[in-house]
Write a protein that holds these residues in place. Structure first.
Motif, PDB file in Angstrom:
ATOM      1  N   ALA A  58     -49.034  43.288  55.186  1.00 22.36           N
ATOM      2  CA  ALA A  58     -48.027  44.346  55.106  1.00 22.36           C
ATOM      3  C   ALA A  58     -47.147  44.146  53.873  1.00 22.36           C
ATOM      4  O   ALA A  58     -46.855  43.014  53.473  1.00 22.36           O
ATOM      5  CB  ALA A  58     -47.173  44.343  56.370  1.00 22.36           C
ATOM      6  N   ARG A  59     -46.727  45.232  53.286  1.00 19.08           N
ATOM      7  CA  ARG A  59     -45.913  45.160  52.070  1.00 19.08           C
ATOM      8  C   ARG A  59     -44.597  44.387  52.275  1.00 19.08           C
ATOM      9  O   ARG A  59     -44.144  43.688  51.347  1.00 19.08           O
ATOM     10  CB  ARG A  59     -45.622  46.573  51.555  1.00 19.08           C
ATOM     11  CG  ARG A  59     -44.910  46.610  50.221  1.00 19.08           C
ATOM     12  CD  ARG A  59     -44.857  48.017  49.655  1.00 19.08           C
ATOM     13  NE  ARG A  59     -46.177  48.463  49.200  1.00 19.08           N
ATOM     14  CZ  ARG A  59     -46.691  48.186  48.007  1.00 19.08           C
ATOM     15  NH1 ARG A  59     -45.998  47.442  47.150  1.00 19.08           N
ATOM     16  NH2 ARG A  59     -47.869  48.647  47.665  1.00 19.08           N
ATOM     17  N   PRO A  62     -42.951  38.395  53.186  1.00 25.19           N
ATOM     18  CA  PRO A  62     -42.257  37.606  52.157  1.00 25.19           C
ATOM     19  C   PRO A  62     -43.199  36.814  51.252  1.00 25.19           C
ATOM     20  O   PRO A  62     -42.750  36.246  50.255  1.00 25.19           O
ATOM     21  CB  PRO A  62     -41.372  36.658  52.974  1.00 25.19           C
ATOM     22  CG  PRO A  62     -42.031  36.559  54.306  1.00 25.19           C
ATOM     23  CD  PRO A  62     -42.645  37.916  54.552  1.00 25.19           C
ATOM     24  N   LEU A  63     -44.500  36.778  51.564  1.00 21.60           N
ATOM     25  CA  LEU A  63     -45.445  36.048  50.730  1.00 21.60           C
ATOM     26  C   LEU A  63     -45.579  36.631  49.327  1.00 21.60           C
ATOM     27  O   LEU A  63     -45.888  35.903  48.376  1.00 21.60           O
ATOM     28  CB  LEU A  63     -46.842  36.056  51.378  1.00 21.60           C
ATOM     29  CG  LEU A  63     -47.360  34.723  51.931  1.00 21.60           C
ATOM     30  CD1 LEU A  63     -46.521  34.311  53.123  1.00 21.60           C
ATOM     31  CD2 LEU A  63     -48.824  34.853  52.323  1.00 21.60           C
ATOM     32  N   TRP A  64     -45.368  37.954  49.179  1.00 27.38           N
ATOM     33  CA  TRP A  64     -45.702  38.594  47.914  1.00 27.38           C
ATOM     34  C   TRP A  64     -44.921  38.022  46.738  1.00 27.38           C
ATOM     35  O   TRP A  64     -45.487  37.776  45.663  1.00 27.38           O
ATOM     36  CB  TRP A  64     -45.493  40.108  48.018  1.00 27.38           C
ATOM     37  CG  TRP A  64     -46.383  40.741  49.035  1.00 27.38           C
ATOM     38  CD1 TRP A  64     -45.993  41.411  50.156  1.00 27.38           C
ATOM     39  CD2 TRP A  64     -47.812  40.748  49.034  1.00 27.38           C
ATOM     40  NE1 TRP A  64     -47.084  41.841  50.867  1.00 27.38           N
ATOM     41  CE2 TRP A  64     -48.228  41.447  50.208  1.00 27.38           C
ATOM     42  CE3 TRP A  64     -48.792  40.232  48.204  1.00 27.38           C
ATOM     43  CZ2 TRP A  64     -49.561  41.650  50.537  1.00 27.38           C
ATOM     44  CZ3 TRP A  64     -50.132  40.424  48.521  1.00 27.38           C
ATOM     45  CH2 TRP A  64     -50.502  41.126  49.676  1.00 27.38           C
ATOM     46  N   HIS A 115     -55.231  37.420  43.494  1.00 24.62           N
ATOM     47  CA  HIS A 115     -55.139  38.649  42.707  1.00 24.62           C
ATOM     48  C   HIS A 115     -54.673  39.755  43.644  1.00 24.62           C
ATOM     49  O   HIS A 115     -55.342  40.053  44.651  1.00 24.62           O
ATOM     50  CB  HIS A 115     -56.493  39.004  42.093  1.00 24.62           C
ATOM     51  CG  HIS A 115     -57.048  37.928  41.194  1.00 24.62           C
ATOM     52  ND1 HIS A 115     -56.722  37.819  39.867  1.00 24.62           N
ATOM     53  CD2 HIS A 115     -57.897  36.907  41.473  1.00 24.62           C
ATOM     54  CE1 HIS A 115     -57.356  36.781  39.338  1.00 24.62           C
ATOM     55  NE2 HIS A 115     -58.078  36.208  40.281  1.00 24.62           N
ATOM     56  N   LEU A 116     -53.543  40.368  43.329  1.00 23.33           N
ATOM     57  CA  LEU A 116     -52.995  41.416  44.181  1.00 23.33           C
ATOM     58  C   LEU A 116     -53.684  42.746  43.895  1.00 23.33           C
ATOM     59  O   LEU A 116     -53.992  43.057  42.743  1.00 23.33           O
ATOM     60  CB  LEU A 116     -51.495  41.543  43.962  1.00 23.33           C
ATOM     61  CG  LEU A 116     -50.597  40.522  44.683  1.00 23.33           C
ATOM     62  CD1 LEU A 116     -50.972  39.093  44.324  1.00 23.33           C
ATOM     63  CD2 LEU A 116     -49.124  40.765  44.370  1.00 23.33           C
ATOM     64  N   VAL A 117     -53.925  43.500  44.955  1.00 24.66           N
ATOM     65  CA  VAL A 117     -54.610  44.792  44.830  1.00 24.66           C
ATOM     66  C   VAL A 117     -53.649  45.886  45.291  1.00 24.66           C
ATOM     67  O   VAL A 117     -53.327  45.987  46.479  1.00 24.66           O
ATOM     68  CB  VAL A 117     -55.897  44.821  45.682  1.00 24.66           C
ATOM     69  CG1 VAL A 117     -56.591  46.173  45.542  1.00 24.66           C
ATOM     70  CG2 VAL A 117     -56.834  43.687  45.275  1.00 24.66           C
ATOM     71  N   ASP A 118     -53.198  46.711  44.339  1.00 25.77           N
ATOM     72  CA  ASP A 118     -52.252  47.784  44.653  1.00 25.77           C
ATOM     73  C   ASP A 118     -52.796  49.176  44.373  1.00 25.77           C
ATOM     74  O   ASP A 118     -52.252  50.170  44.862  1.00 25.77           O
ATOM     75  CB  ASP A 118     -50.950  47.584  43.873  1.00 25.77           C
ATOM     76  CG  ASP A 118     -50.056  46.526  44.507  1.00 25.77           C
ATOM     77  OD1 ASP A 118     -50.008  46.464  45.746  1.00 25.77           O
ATOM     78  OD2 ASP A 118     -49.422  45.756  43.762  1.00 25.77           O
ATOM     79  N   ASP A 119     -53.848  49.277  43.570  1.00 20.41           N
ATOM     80  CA  ASP A 119     -54.433  50.591  43.298  1.00 20.41           C
ATOM     81  C   ASP A 119     -54.935  51.204  44.605  1.00 20.41           C
ATOM     82  O   ASP A 119     -55.679  50.545  45.358  1.00 20.41           O
ATOM     83  CB  ASP A 119     -55.594  50.446  42.316  1.00 20.41           C
ATOM     84  CG  ASP A 119     -56.276  51.775  42.053  1.00 20.41           C
ATOM     85  OD1 ASP A 119     -55.771  52.548  41.236  1.00 20.41           O
ATOM     86  OD2 ASP A 119     -57.329  52.020  42.697  1.00 20.41           O
ATOM     87  N   LEU A 154     -51.618  53.543  53.342  1.00 17.71           N
ATOM     88  CA  LEU A 154     -51.941  52.625  52.252  1.00 17.71           C
ATOM     89  C   LEU A 154     -50.712  52.087  51.524  1.00 17.71           C
ATOM     90  O   LEU A 154     -50.687  50.901  51.162  1.00 17.71           O
ATOM     91  CB  LEU A 154     -52.884  53.295  51.254  1.00 17.71           C
ATOM     92  CG  LEU A 154     -54.353  53.420  51.683  1.00 17.71           C
ATOM     93  CD1 LEU A 154     -55.140  54.149  50.591  1.00 17.71           C
ATOM     94  CD2 LEU A 154     -54.958  52.051  51.944  1.00 17.71           C
ATOM     95  N   PRO A 155     -49.674  52.899  51.274  1.00 15.55           N
ATOM     96  CA  PRO A 155     -48.507  52.353  50.567  1.00 15.55           C
ATOM     97  C   PRO A 155     -47.810  51.228  51.339  1.00 15.55           C
ATOM     98  O   PRO A 155     -47.080  50.437  50.738  1.00 15.55           O
ATOM     99  CB  PRO A 155     -47.587  53.566  50.404  1.00 15.55           C
ATOM    100  CG  PRO A 155     -48.503  54.748  50.455  1.00 15.55           C
ATOM    101  CD  PRO A 155     -49.558  54.362  51.455  1.00 15.55           C
ATOM    102  N   GLY A 156     -48.033  51.152  52.648  1.00 15.97           N
ATOM    103  CA  GLY A 156     -47.356  50.152  53.479  1.00 15.97           C
ATOM    104  C   GLY A 156     -48.013  48.788  53.476  1.00 15.97           C
ATOM    105  O   GLY A 156     -47.532  47.874  54.165  1.00 15.97           O
ATOM    106  N   LEU A 157     -49.090  48.642  52.719  1.00 18.63           N
ATOM    107  CA  LEU A 157     -49.745  47.332  52.659  1.00 18.63           C
ATOM    108  C   LEU A 157     -50.235  47.057  51.253  1.00 18.63           C
ATOM    109  O   LEU A 157     -50.266  47.933  50.397  1.00 18.63           O
ATOM    110  CB  LEU A 157     -50.904  47.256  53.667  1.00 18.63           C
ATOM    111  CG  LEU A 157     -52.012  48.309  53.583  1.00 18.63           C
ATOM    112  CD1 LEU A 157     -53.076  47.882  52.573  1.00 18.63           C
ATOM    113  CD2 LEU A 157     -52.656  48.512  54.947  1.00 18.63           C
ATOM    114  N   ARG A 158     -50.604  45.807  51.044  1.00 17.24           N
ATOM    115  CA  ARG A 158     -51.167  45.401  49.751  1.00 17.24           C
ATOM    116  C   ARG A 158     -52.437  44.609  50.016  1.00 17.24           C
ATOM    117  O   ARG A 158     -52.511  43.820  50.974  1.00 17.24           O
ATOM    118  CB  ARG A 158     -50.173  44.536  48.965  1.00 17.24           C
ATOM    119  CG  ARG A 158     -48.841  45.190  48.748  1.00 17.24           C
ATOM    120  CD  ARG A 158     -47.894  44.305  47.963  1.00 17.24           C
ATOM    121  NE  ARG A 158     -48.169  44.332  46.528  1.00 17.24           N
ATOM    122  CZ  ARG A 158     -47.466  43.626  45.640  1.00 17.24           C
ATOM    123  NH1 ARG A 158     -46.476  42.847  46.032  1.00 17.24           N
ATOM    124  NH2 ARG A 158     -47.758  43.718  44.349  1.00 17.24           N
TER     125      ARG A 158
END
Length: 210
Positions: A58-59, A62-64, A115-119, A154-158
């Motif tokens: 989830a976005r 706190p890990l991000w 590697h973060l995926v936001d697209d 989708l915007p609510g997660l990464r």
């Protein structure tokens, strides 16, 4: 993790086959200076062919922030564990009460670069792969950016792609003990029949055949 030679994986195939059916672990991420690591339990998909792990969170997690500050992480997976009482491990020439208790377990630690995926389209593709792994029988609508029923979520997660850079694998099942002690443990595990005992017994038998 200490790995004695007799506990080490025989080859990559051994730990990869085990990991293919153990897809829940803990992701450890370096915390800010002066703080302990973040540890996140999660389901994941390990892709041996690509040498990577796929998962999502989830976005608000706190890990991000910690991942963006330091993308070097460790994914730890432990299972098939059992407690082994001391008398089971006692050698033939010592009293049973002098035996040393221990723990049996299988463990794989994957050191990774995150590697973060936001697209949105890439996130949808990642999620579809995860659902395909965990729900091979189907039953859920596909995830597509901007389309119902999941597009609005989708915007609510990464997404998270973990590039595996090193692997440490351990199968601790009395492989250094003599045959008499191993036979005693095999029998005792079958008789006790507690959680994890059957899996531990199978590991011991499998590894001594090898």
């Amino acid at each position: 993790m200490l790995i004695h030679p007799w506990d080490a994986a025989r080859d990559d195939t051994e730990w990869q086959q085990w990991l293919s059916v153990h897809d829940f672990g803990q992701l450890a991420v370096n915390g800010p200076d002066g703080e302990p690591p973040f540890v996140q339990p999660l389901h994941f998909l390990y892709d041996a062919g690509r040498g990577e792990v796929l998962t999502h969170l989830a976005r608000p997690n706190p890990l991000w922030g910690a991942l963006e500050a330091d993308p070097d992480v460790l994914l730890s997976v432990v299972d098939d564990y059992a407690y082994v009482p001391g008398p089971w491990q006692a050698a033939a020439d010592v009293p049973p009460e002098h035996g040393t208790p221990t723990s049996f377990y299988a463990a794989v630690q994957l050191r990774c670069r995150a590697h973060l995926v936001d697209d949105p389209a890439e996130k949808a593709a990642l999620l579809n792969r995860l659902v395909g792994h965990f729900q091979p029988e189907g039953g859920s609508a596909p995830v597509a950016a901007g389309e119902s029923p999941y597009g609005r979520m989708l915007p609510g997660l990464r997404g998270l792609r973990l590039e595996v850079t090193d692997v440490r694998a351990k199968f601790k099942y009395a492989n250094h003990r003599d045959r008499e002690v191993q036979d005693r443990i095999v029998t005792a595990l079958a008789e006790r029949g507690g959680p994890g005992d059957a899996a531990a017994r199978e590991h011991l038998l499998r590894r001594r055949k090898a």
